[in-house]
Design a protein around this motif. Structure first.
Motif, PDB file in Angstrom:
ATOM      1  N   ASN A 239       0.830  -1.212   0.000  1.00  0.00           N
ATOM      2  CA  ASN A 239       0.000   0.000   0.000  1.00  0.00           C
ATOM      3  C   ASN A 239       0.855   1.249   0.000  1.00  0.00           C
ATOM      4  N   THR A 242       2.473   1.628  -3.424  1.00  0.00           N
ATOM      5  CA  THR A 242       1.541   2.104  -4.447  1.00  0.00           C
ATOM      6  C   THR A 242       1.285   3.595  -4.310  1.00  0.00           C
ATOM      7  N   PHE A 243       1.028   4.041  -3.090  1.00  0.00           N
ATOM      8  CA  PHE A 243       0.717   5.463  -2.916  1.00  0.00           C
ATOM      9  C   PHE A 243       1.947   6.351  -3.049  1.00  0.00           C
TER      10      PHE A 243
END
Ligand SMILES: [Zn+2]
Length: 260
Positions: A239, A242-243
């Protein structure tokens, strides 16, 4: 604009971009340790910047030049697509042939497998600085100074976390801080070489321009997909990775618009 001034600008800009690696590498003298999470986040940020630079500063100008050259949008799209595949294919070929094993010899304080993993990472970053330099060098094609500068700034920025990651990794396997910093800095010196090659190619053969831009884009996409994304998604930080990538992407996109 004269070919010689495009070459000079492309080379100088890629040399400036490699200063990002120097700054990041010297960071090892104060930041002695990076958590896995931090490293994944920083490298993903770099990947996001590279990704946006690929689209806005390489692919869009490649399509523009090709459309002007061939007088057809359809043909332009095909030429650029072929250039992208050639760039990615070439990088794949180089990767297959890189003799990583040479670095397997042991060293006190670190297991041979960990040491070779770190050196693989150092080689990977060094290798990928070539297409980055190439990208900056071809970015000045046709005297497009703002495009070249926005590429150099973006690539320079994403070199900072990369240089830091390389040097911290070396420190973690027992190299001295100074040596770790020096090897990190050396890994960035491939960049102006790529810059010179790119700038010479596009300024001596104008017809080569869309091909060179597309080729550099393909090489960048290969590295992002083959190396950085899998590497940063391996340790449970998906996560964050990805961000961070998305964040890097929008930073570069804004930079590109702001400088244009
Ligand atoms: Zn990079």
């Amino acid at each position: 604009m004269e070919a010689s001034s495009v070459i000079l600008m492309g080379f100088t800009a890629s040399l400036c971009a490699s200063m990002g690696t120097t700054v990041g590498s010297l960071g090892v003298l104060t930041i002695r340790h990076l958590s896995r999470r931090m490293e994944d986040g920083l490298l993903s940020l770099a990947a996001g910047i590279m990704l946006a630079a690929t689209f806005f500063s390489l692919l869009l100008p490649a399509l523009d030049h090709a459309t002007a050259d061939y007088n057809s949008e359809m043909l332009s799209a095909f030429v650029v697509a072929l250039g992208v595949l050639l760039g990615a294919g070439t990088l794949f070929f180089i990767h297959q042939r890189t003799p990583h094993e040479h670095f397997k010899t042991g060293r006190e304080g670190a297991s041979a497998s960990r040491l070779s993993r770190i050196w693989l990472f150092v080689i990977a970053i060094t290798l990928h600085n070539f297409p980055e330099g190439l990208a900056v060098g071809v970015g000045f094609a046709g005297g497009e100074i703002t495009n070249g500068i926005s590429l150099a700034v973006g690539i320079g920025l994403q070199n900072i976390p990369e240089g830091l990651a390389v040097s911290v990794a070396l420190l973690s396997v027992g190299y001295s801080p100074m040596r770790s910093a020096m090897i990190g800095i050396a890994s960035g010196l491939v960049e102006p070489v790529g810059g010179l090659v790119g700038a010479v190619a596009v300024s001596t053969m104008a017809a080569f321009m869309p091909w060179a831009l597309a080729f550099a884009a393909g090489a960048m996409l290969f590295i992002i997909s083959d190396e950085i994304i899998p590497e940063t998604h391996q340790n449970g930080n998906q996560n964050l990775a990805t961000f961070s990538l998305l964040f890097g992407f929008v930073i570069m996109m804004i930079l590109d618009v702001a400088l244009a």
